[in-house]
Design an enzyme around this catalytic site. Structure first.
Site: not given
Ligand code: BG6
Length: 478
Positions: A46, A230, A235, A326
């Protein structure tokens, strides 16, 4: 191997993800000679930039986010020549015809939606209504793919109005990590492990994704999401699928994704005694989770541990413990397959017993360790100890190790090659939400308050107790 010539449009081309991951990743592929010299990357956003300004932004991003030794001024200059910029209004009609005018015929066209999911439908629609994308074009979308089943279904529906499933690449960057793919190579490329890969021989499996970062800086987004949405829904569940799935008949998109889907669908609901949620405390000089989130009463979790069971022939009775958070003690991601004890100790209990363990390290120091039992060396009689058979990918691959570090660049090249194996299919994402939703609804309905945990620790005590109750313990986060 170079990919075919392409035009890649990155919507949100000046955003955080594009600057940190996508553009430096493309630059590294360019340096590796994998990107054809005529390929083009068009930033679309944008903001009112011109191509020169966009190139300056990308140059700064490469210098900041690409590793030092890969920053060669001449190469950066060549790479920047492949870049263009167009200003588009995702919700209006401005800029789209200009974008159309920039696209070449007879090359692969890919559109990376590095924008908020609320814009996916608008962009998809305009790509079609302005005749920019054709039925061979590929679109790439990022997480969060919805925040529950309902919103994920709506996103899938919006995209499906304009694109076929074979054109949609849903990124989960964990699937692009070298070790994650190695997991499949280890399981299905060796005869050693697969016969033992079931509840008869495996006591339990632990999947840990521990981070040291807090949520400061993105507290507001994170607080609407939490560790379950998240990290776990995407993941960790992808890792769980790859570790638990049946061997696909071929390493091809639908064979692999069909098997992953069966795992998700076989997951049992979890009783709340088997879920521990936590929030990190303040330290002397760092804020608490609630302060980072900007809500003194937030009930969002920055840590979660779960005990999952898979109801199928292979895994009945074997718990899968998942844990992510975290501000934990170390950045350490690992899958540990803990095998059962040998059925009978011929050496007597006093010799000691050690279960075999296979640890697959995702980061840092990617590699694998197999713990095996041997006799303690020396004249002290038959006493058993365990020793690691260790493989570090960095050591094994030497100088090439740096090449393997980033998941994004591999996944983007897969998009250009048209290989969807490492991307999530729509039904997979929906099945993952269908399993996640009732768990979240249940703790919200109970008014569950996350347990506080000391920052830079292993998480709340309750997570350790969850395993102690059944005579097991977490692997150390270190
Ligand atoms: C992201 C999350 O998808 O993956 C983050 O939103 C997280 O919160 C991140 O920190 C971790 O990715 P990596 O590759 O650093 O383990």
């Amino acid at each position: 191997i170079p990919v075919d010539d392409f035009d890649l449009v990155i919507f949100g081309g000046t955003g955080d993800l594009a600057r940190r991951k996508i553009l430096p990743g493309l630059y590294r592929r360019f340096c590796a000679g994998q990107m054809p010299p005529t390929a083009r990357i068009i930033g679309a956003a944008r903001s009112e930039h011109d191509t020169e300004e966009f190139r300056r932004i990308v140059r700064a991003a490469i210098l900041e986010f690409s590793s030092k030794h890969s920053c060669d001024e001449a190469l950066i200059g060549d790479f920047l020549k492949r870049l263009d910029y167009v200003q588009v209004d995702a919700r209006g009609e401005d800029g789209w015809d200009a974008l159309k005018g920039m696209m070449r015929d007879d090359v692969i066209k890919a559109y990376y939606f590095s924008v908020a999911p609320s814009l996916f439908g608008d962009i998809a629609e305009r790509l079609m209504s302005h005749g920019i994308a054709d039925d061979k074009a590929r679109i790439v979308v990022e997480k969060p793919f919805g925040r529950d089943l309902k919103t994920a279904k709506a996103l899938n529906r919006d995209l499906a109005k304009h694109f076929d499933e074979t054109q949609i690449y849903r990124i989960d960057h964990y699937l692009g990590k070298e070790t994650v793919q190695n997991l499949m190579a280890v399981r299905f490329g060796n005869i050693l492990f697969e016969p033992l890969w079931n509840s008869q021989y495996v006591d339990h499996i632990q999947i840990t994704v521990a981070e040291t970062v807090g949520v400061g800086g993105r507290g507001e987004y994170y607080d609407r999401s939490g560790a379950m949405r998240d990290m776990v829904q995407n993941h960790l569940m992808q890792l769980l699928c790859l570790i638990a799935m049946e061997p696909p008949s071929r390493f091809e998109p639908d064979s692999v994704r069909d098997e992953k889907l069966k795992v998700i669908r076989a997951l049992e609901p979890i009783d709340h005694h088997h879920i521990v949620r936590g929030q990190y405390d303040a330290t002397d000089d760092e804020p608490s989770y609630r302060e980072d989130a900007g809500d003194p009463r937030s009930r969002t979790e920055s840590f979660i541990a779960l005990r999952c069971m898979i109801s199928n022939w292979r895994w009945a009775g074997t718990p899968f413990f998942l844990r992510t958070g975290k501000k934990l003690k170390a950045r350490n991601s690992e899958i540990a397959v803990v095998f059962k004890d040998a059925p009978h100790s011929i050496f007597g209990e006093e010799a000691g017993r050690h279960a075999n363990l296979l640890s697959i390290r995702l980061q840092p120091n990617e590699g694998m360790t197999l713990k095996v039992t041997i006799k303690e060396p020396g004249p002290g009689g038959m006493r058993l100890i365990d020793v690691p058979l260790d493989m570090s990918f960095a050591e094994a691959l030497g100088e090439d190790a740096e090449e393997i570090t980033d998941a994004y660049e591999r996944l983007i090249m897969d998009v250009i090659r048209g290989n969807q194996t490492l991307f999530m299919r729509g039904d997979e994402v929906e099945a993952a939400w269908a399993w996640t939703d009732p768990l979240i609804e249940s703790w919200e309905a109970r008014g569950d308050v996350p347990k506080p945990y000391e920052a830079y620790s292993s998480g709340p005590e309750e997570a350790a107790i969850m395993l102690h109750r059944e005579g097991r313990r977490w692997r150390e986060i270190k």
